[in-house]
Write an enzyme that holds these catalytic residues in place. Structure first.
Site, short mmCIF file in Angstrom:
data_model
loop_
_atom_site.label_atom_id
_atom_site.label_comp_id
_atom_site.label_asym_id
_atom_site.label_seq_id
_atom_site.Cartn_x
_atom_site.Cartn_y
_atom_site.Cartn_z
N ALA A 11 0.76 -1.17 0.07
CA ALA A 11 0.00 -0.04 0.08
C ALA A 11 0.93 1.25 -0.01
O ALA A 11 0.65 2.05 0.52
CB ALA A 11 -0.78 0.08 1.17
N GLY A 12 1.87 1.29 -0.87
CA GLY A 12 2.55 2.46 -0.99
C GLY A 12 1.86 3.50 -2.13
O GLY A 12 0.73 3.03 -2.38
N GLY A 15 0.59 1.45 -5.14
CA GLY A 15 -0.59 0.32 -4.85
C GLY A 15 -1.97 1.39 -4.27
O GLY A 15 -2.84 1.02 -4.72
N ASN A 102 9.49 -2.05 -9.30
CA ASN A 102 10.69 -1.64 -9.89
C ASN A 102 11.60 -2.66 -9.98
O ASN A 102 11.57 -3.59 -9.45
CB ASN A 102 11.55 -0.57 -9.05
CG ASN A 102 10.86 0.91 -9.18
OD1 ASN A 102 10.33 1.44 -10.31
ND2 ASN A 102 11.07 1.84 -8.31
N LYS A 181 12.66 0.73 -19.48
CA LYS A 181 12.43 1.23 -18.20
C LYS A 181 13.97 0.88 -17.31
O LYS A 181 14.46 1.86 -16.59
CB LYS A 181 11.46 1.01 -17.51
CG LYS A 181 11.27 1.57 -15.88
CD LYS A 181 10.01 1.50 -15.29
CE LYS A 181 10.12 1.77 -13.96
NZ LYS A 181 10.79 3.20 -13.37
N ASN A 185 16.62 3.36 -15.73
CA ASN A 185 16.83 3.39 -14.31
C ASN A 185 18.42 3.09 -13.91
O ASN A 185 18.79 3.56 -12.91
CB ASN A 185 15.82 2.30 -13.61
CG ASN A 185 14.41 3.04 -13.68
OD1 ASN A 185 13.45 2.12 -13.43
ND2 ASN A 185 14.37 4.46 -13.32
N ASN A 199 17.48 14.65 -10.71
CA ASN A 199 17.48 14.13 -11.87
C ASN A 199 18.22 15.29 -12.88
O ASN A 199 18.99 15.12 -13.61
CB ASN A 199 16.28 13.63 -12.58
CG ASN A 199 15.71 12.71 -11.74
OD1 ASN A 199 16.32 11.88 -10.85
ND2 ASN A 199 14.58 11.93 -12.11
N SER A 252 13.88 7.66 -7.03
CA SER A 252 13.58 6.81 -5.97
C SER A 252 14.79 6.31 -5.23
O SER A 252 14.72 6.11 -3.80
CB SER A 252 12.76 5.59 -6.50
OG SER A 252 13.29 4.85 -7.51
O1 KPL Z 1 11.82 5.82 -12.34
C1 KPL Z 1 12.42 6.73 -12.03
C2 KPL Z 1 12.86 6.75 -10.32
O2 KPL Z 1 13.20 7.56 -9.70
O3 KPL Z 1 12.79 5.67 -10.05
C3 KPL Z 1 12.95 7.97 -12.73
C4 KPL Z 1 12.34 7.65 -13.98
C5 KPL Z 1 14.46 8.13 -12.72
C6 KPL Z 1 12.41 9.20 -12.20
O4 KPL Z 1 12.63 9.93 -11.08
#
Ligand code: KPL
Length: 298
Positions: A11-12, A15, A102, A181, A185, A199, A252
């Site tokens: 539940a983040g 979610g 992720n 992705k 990342n 970023n 993140s």
């Molecule tokens: O997916 C991302 C993350 O921070 O995990 C990006 C695309 C780098 C955006 O901040």
């Protein structure tokens, strides 16, 4: 066909976003919470612009006996295996599991642990962040792609997702989207985490832009060897576009490092390095970043 009942594990921010979206569009969505949660309903609050939307969602824990037919997993990558194991006794034999997490390698791990699960993967560029427990801000609209390797047309349950989530598409080549992705990342996340920058600085600071270019070369050669030549070719422009489009973001991984939380580096750079090793490609820059981030965590 009757709508599927979705259970949401994790539940983040993502979610909560999708649990509320499913609920609001008329699907049943239940939160799967940690043992010790005694409430039968919990509020999920989504803020969007100046709107605030609150929904009371039903809750189960591993101690309940409600069977799960459709499970959305939105935990941190390193929690997926243990979190699914904790509720494995509630999963129908052929339970649909949609992984929106992720990093990479988790679908393979779950399939090895529970061969009968019907596993799908997804990736989203929806921007959402937590303001508190199950209280999020939906900051940027994005696209959500869902698919399963080898499945060109969507299963019946996908209609619920199309109805619930704007810009949600079935992707018959989901591995491409996941690798695209992953590649981005692998560049933005560790560099921003190591240099403690937003970023956008990766594009603005000359020293960092050079590192982005060198890392792009290395990641591209692995993507190409793994069969993702198009991703490799477009990587410099894709990365530049994501850096510009998310210039104010703290990635993140930077947030995890700043909050002294565990990072998802093993499932991002670590996964890329496993593939590089299998293909016999040296990846010293990625390896150095993996070690640096792991070192900081200890
Ligand atoms: O997916 C991302 C993350 O921070 O995990 C990006 C695309 C780098 C955006 O901040």
């Amino acid at each position: 066909m009757q709508d599927a009942h979705w259970h949401v594990l994790g539940a983040g921010a993502i979610g909560c976003l999708f649990a509320q979206a499913l609920h609001r569009s008329g699907s049943s969505a239940t939160l799967v919470m940690r043992p010790g949660t005694h409430q039968r309903f919990l509020p999920v609050i989504v803020e969007r612009g100046d709107q605030r939307c609150e929904a009371q969602l039903p809750v189960i824990t591993a101690g309940d006996d409600e069977l799960i037919s459709h499970l959305l997993v939105t935990t941190k990558a390193y929690d997926v295996r243990a979190a699914v194991a904790g509720i494995a006794h509630l999963l129908n034999d052929d339970c649909v599991v949609l992984l929106l997490v992720n990093g990479m390698g988790l679908a393979e791990q779950l399939a090895a642990d529970w061969p009968r699960l019907d596993i799908y993967c997804g990736t989203t560029t929806e921007g959402a962040y937590a303001l508190g427990a199950r209280h999020i801000r939906h900051a940027g609209r994005g696209q959500t792609r869902i698919g399963k390797t080898g499945l060109a047309t969507p299963p019946p349950w996908f209609a619920q997702w199309s109805r619930a989530v704007d810009h949600c598409v079935w992707d018959g080549h989901i591995a491409n989207a996941l690798w695209a992705k992953l590649a981005v990342n692998c560049i933005i996340n560790p560099l921003t985490a190591v240099h403690g920058c937003r970023n956008g600085e990766l594009g603005q600071r000359r020293d960092l832009a050079e590192q982005v270019a060198l890392l792009c070369d290395e990641v591209s050669s692995i993507c190409r060897a793994a069969g993702f030549g198009d991703i490799a070719q477009q990587l410099p422009s894709t990365v530049a576009a994501v850096i510009a489009g998310t210039a104010d973001n703290r990635s993140s991984m930077l947030q995890d490092v700043e909050c002294e939380r565990r990072t998802e580096i093993e499932y991002i750079t670590g996964y890329l390095l496993e593939v590089a090793d299998q293909l016999g490609i040296a990846a010293p820059r990625n390896r150095a970043l993996l070690e640096e981030i792991q070192h900081r965590a200890h």
